[in-house]
Design a protein around this motif. Structure first.
Motif, PDB file in Angstrom:
ATOM      1  N   LEU A  61      -5.393   9.287   3.348  1.00 27.37           N
ATOM      2  CA  LEU A  61      -5.775   9.599   4.726  1.00 27.37           C
ATOM      3  C   LEU A  61      -6.050  11.096   4.792  1.00 27.37           C
ATOM      4  O   LEU A  61      -5.174  11.905   4.482  1.00 27.37           O
ATOM      5  N   ASN A  62      -7.245  11.474   5.186  1.00 25.57           N
ATOM      6  CA  ASN A  62      -7.603  12.890   5.243  1.00 25.57           C
ATOM      7  C   ASN A  62      -7.656  13.364   6.684  1.00 25.57           C
ATOM      8  O   ASN A  62      -8.615  13.097   7.409  1.00 25.57           O
ATOM      9  N   ALA A  63      -6.604  14.076   7.084  1.00 25.70           N
ATOM     10  CA  ALA A  63      -6.559  14.694   8.412  1.00 25.70           C
ATOM     11  C   ALA A  63      -6.613  16.207   8.284  1.00 25.70           C
ATOM     12  O   ALA A  63      -6.266  16.934   9.221  1.00 25.70           O
ATOM     13  N   ALA A  64      -7.013  16.699   7.108  1.00 31.42           N
ATOM     14  CA  ALA A  64      -7.053  18.139   6.858  1.00 31.42           C
ATOM     15  C   ALA A  64      -8.424  18.698   7.209  1.00 31.42           C
ATOM     16  O   ALA A  64      -9.429  17.989   7.193  1.00 31.42           O
ATOM     17  N   GLY A  65      -8.465  19.978   7.499  1.00 37.73           N
ATOM     18  CA  GLY A  65      -9.731  20.641   7.772  1.00 37.73           C
ATOM     19  C   GLY A  65      -9.519  21.913   8.562  1.00 37.73           C
ATOM     20  O   GLY A  65      -8.467  22.111   9.173  1.00 37.73           O
ATOM     21  N   LEU A  66     -10.508  22.781   8.536  1.00 41.31           N
ATOM     22  CA  LEU A  66     -10.467  24.014   9.316  1.00 41.31           C
ATOM     23  C   LEU A  66     -11.126  23.760  10.665  1.00 41.31           C
ATOM     24  O   LEU A  66     -12.296  23.373  10.733  1.00 41.31           O
ATOM     25  N   THR A  67     -10.385  23.960  11.740  1.00 34.91           N
ATOM     26  CA  THR A  67     -10.892  23.669  13.079  1.00 34.91           C
ATOM     27  C   THR A  67     -10.996  24.915  13.950  1.00 34.91           C
ATOM     28  O   THR A  67     -11.529  24.842  15.055  1.00 34.91           O
ATOM     29  N   GLY A  68     -10.498  26.055  13.466  1.00 31.34           N
ATOM     30  CA  GLY A  68     -10.599  27.279  14.246  1.00 31.34           C
ATOM     31  C   GLY A  68      -9.247  27.860  14.596  1.00 31.34           C
ATOM     32  O   GLY A  68      -8.302  27.123  14.880  1.00 31.34           O
ATOM     33  N   ARG A  69      -9.164  29.184  14.572  1.00 34.11           N
ATOM     34  CA  ARG A  69      -7.912  29.861  14.883  1.00 34.11           C
ATOM     35  C   ARG A  69      -8.195  31.014  15.853  1.00 34.11           C
ATOM     36  O   ARG A  69      -8.722  32.048  15.438  1.00 34.11           O
ATOM     37  N   PRO A 125       0.817  -1.213   0.000  1.00 38.78           N
ATOM     38  CA  PRO A 125       0.000   0.000   0.000  1.00 38.78           C
ATOM     39  C   PRO A 125       0.849   1.261   0.000  1.00 38.78           C
ATOM     40  O   PRO A 125       1.924   1.316   0.605  1.00 38.78           O
ATOM     41  N   LYS A 126       0.360   2.254  -0.684  1.00 38.45           N
ATOM     42  CA  LYS A 126       1.048   3.539  -0.766  1.00 38.45           C
ATOM     43  C   LYS A 126       0.084   4.617  -0.281  1.00 38.45           C
ATOM     44  O   LYS A 126      -1.010   4.764  -0.815  1.00 38.45           O
ATOM     45  N   PHE A 127       0.501   5.355   0.745  1.00 33.45           N
ATOM     46  CA  PHE A 127      -0.378   6.304   1.415  1.00 33.45           C
ATOM     47  C   PHE A 127      -0.103   7.743   0.975  1.00 33.45           C
ATOM     48  O   PHE A 127       1.058   8.158   0.856  1.00 33.45           O
ATOM     49  N   LEU A 128      -1.184   8.496   0.739  1.00 36.89           N
ATOM     50  CA  LEU A 128      -1.101   9.922   0.499  1.00 36.89           C
ATOM     51  C   LEU A 128      -1.879  10.598   1.618  1.00 36.89           C
ATOM     52  O   LEU A 128      -3.067  10.315   1.831  1.00 36.89           O
ATOM     53  N   LEU A 129      -1.223  11.488   2.371  1.00 36.26           N
ATOM     54  CA  LEU A 129      -1.809  12.041   3.575  1.00 36.26           C
ATOM     55  C   LEU A 129      -2.073  13.534   3.419  1.00 36.26           C
ATOM     56  O   LEU A 129      -1.170  14.307   3.094  1.00 36.26           O
ATOM     57  N   PHE A 130      -3.330  13.931   3.621  1.00 33.63           N
ATOM     58  CA  PHE A 130      -3.705  15.344   3.616  1.00 33.63           C
ATOM     59  C   PHE A 130      -3.728  15.846   5.061  1.00 33.63           C
ATOM     60  O   PHE A 130      -4.315  15.205   5.932  1.00 33.63           O
ATOM     61  N   GLY A 131      -3.098  17.001   5.290  1.00 34.93           N
ATOM     62  CA  GLY A 131      -3.066  17.570   6.631  1.00 34.93           C
ATOM     63  C   GLY A 131      -1.677  17.580   7.236  1.00 34.93           C
ATOM     64  O   GLY A 131      -1.505  17.281   8.420  1.00 34.93           O
ATOM     65  N   ARG A 132      -0.699  17.939   6.454  1.00 38.03           N
ATOM     66  CA  ARG A 132       0.696  17.849   6.895  1.00 38.03           C
ATOM     67  C   ARG A 132       1.028  18.858   7.985  1.00 38.03           C
ATOM     68  O   ARG A 132       1.945  18.635   8.780  1.00 38.03           O
ATOM     69  N   THR A 133       0.305  19.970   8.064  1.00 33.28           N
ATOM     70  CA  THR A 133       0.636  20.997   9.056  1.00 33.28           C
ATOM     71  C   THR A 133      -0.033  20.755  10.400  1.00 33.28           C
ATOM     72  O   THR A 133       0.260  21.456  11.373  1.00 33.28           O
ATOM     73  N   GLY A 134      -0.923  19.784  10.468  1.00 34.61           N
ATOM     74  CA  GLY A 134      -1.628  19.518  11.719  1.00 34.61           C
ATOM     75  C   GLY A 134      -0.916  18.500  12.585  1.00 34.61           C
ATOM     76  O   GLY A 134      -0.116  17.686  12.098  1.00 34.61           O
ATOM     77  N   TRP A 135      -1.221  18.539  13.874  1.00 41.88           N
ATOM     78  CA  TRP A 135      -0.601  17.595  14.812  1.00 41.88           C
ATOM     79  C   TRP A 135      -0.978  16.158  14.459  1.00 41.88           C
ATOM     80  O   TRP A 135      -0.123  15.268  14.435  1.00 41.88           O
TER      81      TRP A 135
END
Length: 480
Positions: free
Chosen positions: A408-416, A356-366
């Motif tokens: 893998l989608n770990a991206a999104g707007l959660t608030g600033r 399997p080869k993974f592409l991950l969205f959300g690189r700037t998040g914890w």
């Protein structure tokens, strides 16, 4: 108005002192708010929606725009009116429950106990809209009521729906198309009974409640079509009038509702199905009915798999064709013009099944960073996506170019710095977290790539009665 609407439906109400028709777009925030304020609206019954399930498989983003964003506009306008709004009735659908666990058991979906499991783009958009309604009730104290109804039939209904389509096709001597086996069960209520149900909910319903509107009488789709054919062509062999065609990409087997909450308010079904069907046949077989929606409108929908006007892929029936068409519609929306063509069979973008080869969205998040580290430490091939969810064409191209097997989608707007930020930036949040995620799912589907979407525990409601929620618990998805 949408393609299926007709101003002639308002003829009986026109001329009355308490009636005014305003033609506009439910997504026009300024217009909706202006009407509520200038007309001193105190009660909202929100029926506006895209509803034809077949169309949602080919234009899912359009359904999100109309049903989710449109509902958000209505809610925001009502909230801005403050105490002026005394009741907001949101009209949803039985399809938000998904199909029943059993094909035969007489245990209907209950408003406060059955979790929402929508299975098609239409029902998913209606479930998402319900979450917004509940959020506005809890966050702003908006006095809301939600209804979830079975299928409605009767005069004046646009003939893309099963019963009026079958009536008009039988009248023209055409064979009646039945999707798949036709064993899918549905419950039908005559339109006058449904109107009485809404009147009952409006005047007697309790704010904050959900009410199912339905009947215990079930029929398979094949039985419904057979009833139409037998009523209109009693001397014909029914089997010769029916043809089985390609099924939908997914077609729920059954929606069975527990309507005890509504009956406790005093409502009951008064029109048996056959009596309502006779009235409906009489209306659709009268002279001039085919011009009711304008020239050519009826002819366009008297086919097995209709599409809206202007759709280039009106003849699409296979799953692969529908996948390609959905992705093209998403890519062509707004300023997005470029589309990397899917493979001829609508299949995978590549990669080895054994590696399997993974592409991950959300690189700037914890969370994204931790996931990448775990996968890398485990010896997996993982890379960060450089595209942003709201840039849909870039996302689609990156998935194709990367050759990934899993996203893998770990991206999104959660608030600033916190979720309060989202309250003041609703359009940005919807664009990324809803529209962006939907587009990512469509791109993964088109390329045969597995998608894991990492959401948030904030969608669950915690209180003394529910100190901890599990994924399979009933009625846990309550937006705060």
């Amino acid at each position: 108005m949408d393609y299926c609407a007709s101003a002639r439906n308002l003829e009986e109400a026109s001329g009355r002192d308490n009636f005014r028709f305003v033609k506009g777009d439910v997504n026009s925030t300024d217009l909706v708010y202006h009407v509520m304020v200038t007309e001193q609206i105190d009660t909202v019954m929100h029926f506006a929606a895209s509803t034809h399930v077949d169309n949602s498989f080919g234009n899912s983003l359009g359904f999100t725009t109309a049903n989710v964003a449109g509902t958000h506009v209505m809610l925001e306008a009502a909230r801005a009116c403050g105490d002026q709004i005394r009741r907001f009735v949101h009209v949803s659908t039985d399809e938000v429950y998904g199909e029943n666990d059993s094909y035969d058991e007489a245990h209907g979906n209950q408003e406060d106990k059955t979790r929402l499991e929508p299975t098609n783009p239409y029902s998913a958009s209606k479930a998402a809209a319900e979450m917004l309604v509940k959020a506005y009730a809890r966050s702003y104290g908006l006095p809301v009521i939600v209804t979830r109804g079975n299928n409605v039939f009767g005069p004046n209904q646009f003939p893309e729906k099963l019963i009026p389509k079958a009536i008009l096709m039988t009248a023209r001597g055409m064979r009646l198309p039945v999707h798949g086996s036709g064993k899918n069960k549905r419950s039908y209520l005559y339109v006058e009974d449904v109107a009485e149900a809404f009147d009952c909910v409006l005047h007697k319903g309790e704010t904050g409640r959900v009410y199912n509107i339905g009947t215990t009488v079930e029929q398979t789709v094949l039985e419904v079509v057979t009833s139409v054919a037998s009523l209109m062509r009693p001397d014909a062999e029914v089997d010769e009038l029916i043809e089985h065609v390609d099924d939908r990409p997914f077609n729920d087997l059954r929606y069975y509702l527990d309507c005890s909450s509504l009956t406790e308010l005093g409502w009951q079904q008064r029109t048996p199905f056959i009596e309502g069907l006779k009235k409906t046949v009489a209306w659709y077989t009268r002279s001039g009915v085919e011009e009711y929606w304008g020239a050519g409108a009826v002819e366009r929908v008297l086919v097995a798999h209709p599409r809206k006007p202007g759709d280039k892929a009106a003849g699409c029936t296979t799953a692969a064709e529908l996948k390609r068409r959905e992705l093209k519609l998403i890519m062509s929306s707004g300023q997005l013009k470029d589309l990397a063509s899917p493979s001829a069979d609508g299949g995978s973008s590549g990669g080895s099944a054994s590696a399997p080869k993974f592409l991950l969205f959300g690189r700037t998040g914890w969370l994204g960073g931790m996931l990448a580290k775990l996968l890398h430490d485990g010896g997996h091939d993982v890379s960060f996506a450089s595209s942003r969810l709201e840039h849909v064409a870039d996302v689609e191209q990156e998935i194709e170019r990367s050759g990934c097997t899993h996203v893998l989608n770990a991206a999104g707007l959660t608030g600033r710095p916190n979720v309060d930020w989202c309250e003041e930036h609703k359009a940005e949040v919807l664009r990324v977290n809803v529209i962006g995620t939907l587009a990512l799912a469509a791109a993964c589907r088109a390329h045969g790539v597995h998608l894991t979407n990492l959401a948030t525990g904030c969608i669950f409601h915690y209180d003394e009665a529910h100190p901890q929620d599990a994924e399979r618990d009933a009625e846990t998805l309550v937006a705060l």
